[in-house]
Structure formats: structure tokens, C-alpha cells
Design an enzyme around this catalytic site. Sequence first.
Site, short mmCIF file in Angstrom:
data_model
loop_
_atom_site.label_atom_id
_atom_site.label_comp_id
_atom_site.label_asym_id
_atom_site.label_seq_id
_atom_site.Cartn_x
_atom_site.Cartn_y
_atom_site.Cartn_z
N SER A 1 -11.22 -1.00 -0.76
CA SER A 1 -9.91 -0.97 -0.10
C SER A 1 -10.03 -1.26 1.38
O SER A 1 -9.12 -1.80 2.00
CB SER A 1 -9.25 0.41 -0.27
OG SER A 1 -8.56 0.52 -1.48
N ASP B 1 0.84 -1.20 0.00
CA ASP B 1 0.00 0.00 0.00
C ASP B 1 0.88 1.25 0.00
O ASP B 1 1.95 1.24 -0.62
CB ASP B 1 -0.93 -0.03 1.22
CG ASP B 1 -2.30 0.59 0.93
OD1 ASP B 1 -2.34 1.81 0.73
OD2 ASP B 1 -3.30 -0.14 0.90
N HIS C 1 -3.95 5.99 3.45
CA HIS C 1 -4.59 4.76 2.97
C HIS C 1 -3.89 3.52 3.51
O HIS C 1 -4.52 2.58 3.98
CB HIS C 1 -4.57 4.77 1.44
CG HIS C 1 -5.39 3.70 0.79
ND1 HIS C 1 -4.91 2.42 0.57
CD2 HIS C 1 -6.65 3.71 0.29
CE1 HIS C 1 -5.84 1.71 -0.04
NE2 HIS C 1 -6.91 2.47 -0.23
#
Length: 824
Positions: free
Chosen positions: A531, A137, A210
Site C-alpha cells: 500500500s 482509499d 491509511h
Amino acid sequence: MNPMEVVMMVVTVVFCYCCAVADQKHNKKTYIVHMDKSVKPSVFSDHLQWYANCMKSVSESTNMLYSYDYVMHGFSTRLSVEEAKQLEQQHGILSVQEEVIYKLHTTRSPEFLGLQSRGMIVSGPKSGGDVIVGVVDTGVWPGSKSLDDTGFGPIPVSWKGECETGTGFNVSSCNKKLIGARYFSIAYDAASGPIDEKLESMSPVDDDGHGTHTATTAAGSMVTGASFFGFAKGTARGMAPHARLAVYKACWAAGCHGSDILAAMEKAITDGVHVLSVSIGGTLSDYTNDFVAFGAFKVVSHGIFVASSADNNGPEPSNIANVAPWIATVGAGTLDRDFPAYVTLGNGKKFRGVSLYSGKRLSRTLIPLVFGDLCTPDSLPPEKVAGKIVMCERGVFSRLEKGKVVKKAGGSGMILANPDTFGEELMADPHVLPTAAVGETAGDAIKRYISLDNNPTATIASGGTQLGIQPSPVVASFSSRGPNPITPAILKPDLIAPGVSILAGWTGKVGPTGLAEDPQRVEFNFDTGTSMSCPHVSGLAALIKAAHPEWSPAAIRSALMTTAYSSYKNGEGLRDAATGRPSTPFDHGSGHVDPMFAGGKFTCGKKNRVEDLNYPSFAVPLLTDSIKDNGSSGQTVVKYRRSLTNVGNPATYKVSVSSNVSAVNITVEPDRLTFVKQGEKKAYTVTFTATSMQSGTKSFACLAWLFEENQLTCTVPLTLGLVQNVEVLRLDKNMISGDIPSNIYNLTSLNQFVWATTEAYSAPSTVLTSQRGLCMVASWWEIFRVPNNNNGIVGNFQLLGVNYVLVVFGGAYRRKRLPTYQGA
């Protein structure tokens, strides 16, 4: 793609001997070069030397970005198009593929899934302390409370990774919880130039949020008193809070480069992770051209479970990512939690919306209300909106950006209304000013009020956090849907998990809105998308791996899928937020993950045909036909074989099939399976016999194995879709003169179709596969009439003195094998 082709992609040998110096005038691109390691010439002492020699033979100026030994044998480098073509001709080169840039797919979850009450979050050897979850990520925030290692024992001796240092990240940033952190930027640097360290960190530090969010969702430690400015206050924890974390930063501001992703996967294999969570995806392509799928294939072959996000392109069908059969593809559902915000109009009417705005609230006094349309940048005159609530329509660009536009123009609040594209699904966001996001129905009513009232007014109030929302879960409208566009005989998504308004750890580098102007910094933040659902499944896989360390990735996925639920306790099917109606397996796959039962009674094995992959779900493309002139109504029979492994006590299971599709008869042989010991395997065959059905029919059924003693079930969804009625005409080639059918489809060879016409061509459509530029002629033709879709004119040909336009079209399936043809 045939599964055998997937296997063959790593062993096929190409022999070609030519080397040349490339034209240096072309612009460089990043290419990933797949080599056949077995044919290394003996003159080279090692493979790296061979790789470098091949690379330098076409470009003296280029350098190797990465070399790969586990996800593939090969390397990545920068080449011109001409250099890449020349390199592809060399001895031992299997493929030279241009790099793909991928994108990100963006506390109450454990309670909602029942982990706390069902005793699955416990201390002791089965809590996951020796299981390592890898996350590819944007990196991780080293100061996150969710990375606390209090109570953790020594790092597992199997761990071979390391903690790389860099800007804002040193060796002490890792601990017994975060045991590894790496970053991969070589391909990103090569494509975009040197990283601006004022904006991005040359280290595993998460500059986006994220990566920290996905990592702590999967395996964050318990943190009491977590909340987002008072919203969702409680204990934050990942799915596997006692598992270890290893973070691989391969995503940057401009995206996630395929070469960097493969390098991250390579290190995940050699470091020794047990689970890999990948919440990224790219444009749809076949498995050999999808570097996430390609890398994941090798990751799984090393016994590592891989989960990936399905993407956020719903509710349109067949717009799903990461569909390779070896990947657990995860869609998104809602929780039983909401964050209400209320709009009160001057006419007394009230509407419920949602919001996570945490700043100063509006007073109860009504203030002027105006319509701002899409509220694009610089579209709102300050003199018309200052001190007023502005109604904006969702779409075109970020929901949070719209609030920024309103605030910049002096607006006091915002009502964000869904157009019909988004329906009634609501997204709660941490807006920069008082906001209520409302559904289409409420939005239409508020717009009517604004247009009809001479002095429209309104106010907005927050409702805090509300639990127990029903029905839940609901399939999120943005969650990408099947059917599987690459391999329709494999149902995707595999299952869904919580992915809407998920609270998890956040980075200290950016505010909760993600806007550059946002000065706020938070420990925890909400995020939405597949996600977020992907790491839920990754964390649950870690729990299962801890309880059953001998289980394979396929066994873990089977346990998760066959125990997922697709209906509520009242028996009604899971709802689809996009339609308000029951969802289908194309929306939710096997159903919503349920860790209570994911200890599983059954696991999976391997076969050769797609139909026999022993996948824990069924997707059955059917093709019925009727022969005209001298034939009778046709029938299609398809057989799927599966095997089950008993991981429980001796027991007998009886099959139950529920279906409302009268045109398809479903039989299971045998209909009972008796297991006398743990680890015993049993096989069964499901036969689908289809008669004529209306073209385009999609239907669903369910197969369950019932434990006769206490009615425990192993449930497998059946999708009977992509059904295509085809009329088959047999025409002697002597008939192909003068008046010919305006649209004819000629099957040329295995998986190849063409369309020929003498008339002005209109777009033909089919689900059948083609190959460009082929036309075959025989003593007679079998010609298929099918609906219209994508196509492309590729040339002309003559038959018996008649000129024809040749058109080919793409798709997925063919169902007739014809006589041998000769090329025309």
C-alpha cells in the site's frame, strides 16, 4: 484471459427476453449489473429509466445504489440470489455479478530515490502543478500539514470535481492543493447498515490513517522538521509535491465494497484526474469478475495512469493481486534506513533488532526475562509477567496487539521474535511499551538462553535512526510474488518501490498504533506494505506526466519499468529478504523504480496476442514435448513482438541478451535499431526456441538496448518459466479397454482438459485449463501425462462398456490443438 476477451467484455451482447417477479424471502446481496447500452429499447427515454425498469421487474422493493456510465454501463442494487438469476435473463443484460469486498494492502523516500539531488523536485511548469493525482482509499485528514497549498497557483481549468461536505469536513477543508474530496458509502450502508458516526465519519475524513498516508506519499507538500517522536527527522514530501490531490473515500471499517469503488473510479474519470492510485485488492479472480481490474480498464482507456499494490502475501509464489495488464502492479522494497533497538542478555550477549517505541525507556539495569509464546489475549498471567520483559513469537495476530497484551498483564518490555515463516526480515512498529523485534536467528538464541538459564534477565535500548543501511533496497519478504496466476505471459509485479517503514501524513482520528486504547496523536506516522509502495509509483507517474503531458499511461509505465534497476552498483542482484539470496523478476518485476532515468527512451503500443501486448517485460511460458512410439524429440518456438518509440535525439541502439539457460535459445531481429527523429517507432521480434527441459524449470534472462554513444540502456527482464515437459501418447480408442493407464488426461477442445480413471482417484495437477463436465471421443486420443494438483469429480461416463470417473482440473495453458471431436 485472452486480451481480445478483455476487450470483448465491454461489447458482447446478450439477447434474452424474460421478466419475472422475484421471491422476496431470500436474503439480499449487492449485485453489479452490466448492461449493453446499445440495445436500449426505444420505449425508454433514457438509460436510467431502462435500468430502473429492469431492476423493478424482478424486485419492487429494491433501489438503485449507483448508476455507471464511464467505468461500465449499468448499475448496482440489492437483490436475492433468485432475483439476480432472473435479472440476468433479461434483454440487454451482459452480466449480474455479486459485489466483492476488497481490503487495504497495508521522508526519506525522495532522497533514497534521488529526487532531491537530481533536481526532479523543482518549481516551475514541469513540477506537476497542473497534474492531478486521485487516490481511492479511506479518505484524508483535512488538517494535515502535507496538504498546505502555499505557493500553489489557480486550480487547473480542466478540473471538474468538487469538495463534498460532511462530518468534520467542509468546503474550506479543500484548497489549491487538495482540490477535490468525495466519499462513497451507499454500498457499505446497504450491506452493513447505517454507519455509526461515533466510529466513522460520513464525509471524506480519514478515520483510519491509511488514506492520508497513501495520498501524502504520492503528492504531499513539503513539511520541514517532520518526524515521528524524533525518529526519521527531516523534510517530509510526497513524490510529486507540487501535484494536486483528489481523494475518493471508498474504504470503511468493514472494507472497500466493489460498488463504492466503481463509483469512485467513475467520478475520478469525470472529475479529470491524470493519475489514480489504488492501494487495495481482493481475492484472486479473472478480470471480468475483479471490479478493480474492470474499473481500471475503463479508467486507463480515458488516458489515466493507474497504479495498484501487489498485496502482502509473500514470499509464497503466485499470490499476487491486481495483475491486469493495464494496471501498474507495485511490489515493496526497503529503504537504506533502519530504527535499531538492542537486546542485552544477562549472559552478556547482545542482539540487534528494530523498534519505533517512543515512550519512557527501560533503565540499563537487567530485569527478569520470561517466554510468553504467541502472547495471545489473556494468555499471560499478571503474577508471572509483571515487571518483566516478555518474549513473544510473531504470528497469528497483530504485532502491536501483542505489545498491548504484554502491557495489560503488567510486563515492562517485549522481545518480538520471528519464527522461520518470517526469517530475518524485521518490522519496526510504534509499540506501546519498550520493544525490540528480532529475527529468527536472534530469537532462537534468546529462547535457548531463557530455557537454559536459571535466572534469565535482559534489557532493551533504542538506537534511534540509522541511515546508509546496505544492501538496499531489498525486496520485502511480505511483498507478493509472481508468476502471474491469471495471465502467465504477463510478468507481475511490474516493479518495486519503497514500502517498508514509510513516514507520511497521518489522521488525527486515531493514534499511530491504530489501537483504540492509543491516546497519542501524530502529524506523521510510519506504515509498511505494498500500500505504501504503490503511491510512490503514482507520484512518480505524475512527475513524468508533468514533463510529458502527451504520454499515454502505457508510455509512462514503460518509462518506469525499462529504467528500473535490478542490481546494486557492485553488480550483484537485488536481495530477497525472504531468502537472503538474489531476487528474481518474479519478486521484483523489472526492478526497483529509478526516477533518475524514467524520462525514458521508449514507450509502448498495442497488439492483439498476449505475446504482442508490447508490455515492457517478457514472461514466456514454454511447453516442450516428446512424441512417444513413433516420434522424435520435440521443440517449442515462441515469438514475442515489441515496438519502441524514440523520445530522445536520433541514435542507434544495439541489442544485448544475457542468459544462462542453455535449453532456450533467444534471438532478436533486428539486433540494431536506428532512430533518425523523435517520435519514430521501430519494431523488433524476440524468438525463444526451447528444447526439452526439466519439468517446473524457471529461469531468467535480460534484454537490453544499448545506446552506442554513452551506454545508456533500456532494460527489459525476461522470465522463462512455467516450463512443463509433457509426454504425448497416441492411443487408438480400441486400446481403451481392459488395462488403461491409471491417470490419463484427454484434451477435449480449446483450453479444455479432462482426466478419466477407473481407479480410486488421486489429485491430478497441471497448469492446463479445463471446462467442467466435458468428455470427447474420437478415433484416437492424444493423452497427456502431467503432475498432480487441484481437481474435482464431476460425473461418470462409459467407453466401450467400461465405466470411468470424470475429473476436471483448472490452470492456465494448453499447447496442443487436436482433431475435431464428437461429444460423448
